[in-house]
Write a protein that holds these residues in place. Structure first.
Motif, short mmCIF file in Angstrom:
data_model
loop_
_atom_site.label_atom_id
_atom_site.label_comp_id
_atom_site.label_asym_id
_atom_site.label_seq_id
_atom_site.Cartn_x
_atom_site.Cartn_y
_atom_site.Cartn_z
N ASP A 112 30.52 38.65 2.83
CA ASP A 112 30.01 38.26 1.51
C ASP A 112 30.78 38.94 0.39
N ALA A 113 32.11 38.82 0.44
CA ALA A 113 32.97 39.45 -0.56
C ALA A 113 33.85 38.40 -1.21
N ASP A 114 34.52 38.79 -2.29
CA ASP A 114 35.49 37.93 -2.93
C ASP A 114 36.91 38.18 -2.42
N ALA A 115 37.17 39.38 -1.94
CA ALA A 115 38.50 39.70 -1.43
C ALA A 115 38.42 40.81 -0.40
N LEU A 116 39.31 40.74 0.56
CA LEU A 116 39.52 41.80 1.53
C LEU A 116 40.85 42.44 1.16
N ILE A 117 40.81 43.61 0.54
CA ILE A 117 42.02 44.20 -0.02
C ILE A 117 41.93 45.72 0.06
N ASP A 118 42.98 46.34 0.51
CA ASP A 118 43.04 47.80 0.60
C ASP A 118 43.26 48.39 -0.79
N PHE A 119 42.46 49.39 -1.16
CA PHE A 119 42.63 50.01 -2.48
C PHE A 119 41.99 51.38 -2.52
N ARG A 120 42.46 52.18 -3.45
CA ARG A 120 41.86 53.44 -3.86
C ARG A 120 42.44 53.79 -5.22
N ALA A 121 41.74 54.60 -5.99
CA ALA A 121 42.25 55.05 -7.28
C ALA A 121 43.23 56.19 -7.07
N ASN A 209 39.24 34.81 -2.17
CA ASN A 209 38.62 33.49 -2.28
C ASN A 209 39.11 32.76 -3.53
N ALA A 210 38.56 31.57 -3.77
CA ALA A 210 39.02 30.77 -4.90
C ALA A 210 38.77 31.47 -6.23
#
Length: 308
Positions: A112-121, A209-210
Motif C-alpha cells: 500500500d505504497a506509492d513507491a518502493l525506493i531506497d532512501f535516507r537523509a 505508481n502512476a
C-alpha cells in the motif's frame, strides 16, 4: 494491476532483447519504454517487439551524470504518453526478473505504497533512518556507512570548486576539455536544500505508481531548482528521485526497493551475479536482481524457476 517498464541501456542490445522477451512472457507484453544511448552502441529497434518504444533521438549519457536522469525522464514520459500503467519499474539492461508477477502484484498491493525506493537523509544515522522511515533493503547497507554519508553530503550539499583540465580519449590519441572538481569544506551557498526541503539519497533503481510518474513528469519550481543544482553533481541519479518524493507531502514510500544486488561493503558498481548467488536471490524478497553478464547461464536457471 498493469505494470509497465522503463529500461536504461547503453550497450549489448542482445542482452536488452533477452530482458524484453522475458518481461513479455511474464507480464503479457507490457508497455515498455527504453532509453538506449545510441552514441555508445548501435541498435536495431526493428528487432524488438511492438510493445517496446525507444526514446528518439537518444540522449548521450555518462556514468554518474545528470544525463542518466534525463534519459529516464524521457523514457518515463514516453511510457505514460502512450500507456497508463498502474505501476512502472525502472530497470537497467543488466537486470532480470527473479519473482513471478503474481507475487510481485500481491506484494505491491499489500505494501500500500506509492513507491518502493531506497532512501535516507544525509544527516540521519542508520538507526535514525530506520526509526523514522522503516526498514531498508538488507542488500544496500553500504549506503548507511559513515563514509558514504560524508560522501553524499559532499556530493549533493557541499560547495565545489571546478578547475579546467585536459582529458584524453581513445587511448590517449584524442584530447578534450574537462574539469577537476574540488570539494570544499562548507555547504553550497545557494543550494536548494533547507530545513523544509531536506537532501535524501540512495540506490538509483526503484518502482513507482502512476501518481509518482505524474509527480516526476510535472516538476515544481523547487524541483527545477534541484535539477539545476544536480546537473553538475556526481551521481545525481542517487539523489534526485529520493529528494523529490520524500519531500512531497502525502507520498507513501517503502524503503525496501525489492532489488537484489551484491555490493560486499561498497564500491562504485555491484558485483556480477553468478551461480553461487542463486540461493540468496531466491530466498530474498526481491522482485528483480542485478547485475548479470550477457548470456549468463544463471539466467537460464532463473527462467527454469519462473516458467517451470
Amino acid at each position: 494491476m498493469k505494470i509497465g517498464f522503463v529500461i536504461l541501456s547503453h550497450r549489448d542490445p542482445a542482452q536488452l532483447l533477452r530482458l524484453v522477451a522475458t518481461l513479455n512472457r511474464l507480464y503479457d507484453d507490457p508497455p515498455i519504454a527504453c532509453h538506449h544511448d545510441r552514441a555508445q552502441s548501435a541498435i536495431d529497434v526493428g528487432a524488438f517487439p511492438g510493445n517496446v518504444r525507444f526514446v528518439d533521438p537518444s540522449i548521450r549519457t555518462g556514468w554518474a551524470k545528470w544525463s542518466v536522469v534525463r534519459g529516464f525522464l524521457a523514457a518515463l514520459r514516453l511510457l505514460y504518453g502512450h500507456d497508463a500503467p498502474d505501476w512502472f519499474v525502472l530497470l537497467s539492461a543488466g537486470d532480470y526478473p527473479v519473482r513471478h508477477p503474481a507475487a510481485v502484484r500481491a506484494d505491491l498491493t499489500a505494501l500500500d505504497a506509492d513507491a518502493l525506493i531506497d532512501f535516507r537523509a544525509t544527516d540521519d544515522t542508520a538507526a535514525e533512518a530506520a526509526a523514522r522511515y522503516g526498514p531498508r533493503n538488507p542488500e544496500l547497507g553500504h549506503f548507511e556507512s559513515a563514509g558514504n554519508r560524508r560522501l553524499a553530503r559532499a556530493r549533493y550539499e557541499g560547495a565545489e570548486l571546478w578547475l579546467p583540465i585536459v582529458r584524453f580519449n581513445d587511448g590517449g590519441r584524442r584530447m578534450r576539455p574537462g574539469r577537476l572538481t574540488v570539494p570544499l569544506p562548507f555547504a553550497a551557498p545557494r543550494g536548494p536544500f533547507s530545513r523544509d526541503f531536506r537532501c535524501f539519497y540512495g540506490d538509483h533503481w526503484f518502482t513507482g505508481n502512476a501518481r509518482v510518474a505524474g509527480l516526476l513528469l510535472a516538476p515544481t519550481p523547487q524541483h527545477l531548482r534541484l535539477q539545476r543544482h544536480l546537473t553538475t553533481r556526481t551521481s545525481p541519479d542517487e539523489c534526485y528521485f529520493q529528494t523529490v518524493l520524500r519531500n512531497t507531502p502525502g507520498v507513501r514510500l517503502v524503503r525496501d526497493n525489492r532489488r537484489f544486488a551484491q555490493w560486499n561493503g561498497g564500491g562504485a558498481h555491484p558485483q556480477t551475479l553468478g551461480e553461487d548467488d542463486l540461493a540468496a536471490i531466491f530466498a530474498s524478497d526481491a522482485h528483480f536482481a542485478r547485475k548479470f553478464a550477457p548470456d549468463s547461464p544463471v539466467l537460464d536457471r532463473i527462467d527454469a524457476r519462473l516458467f517451470g
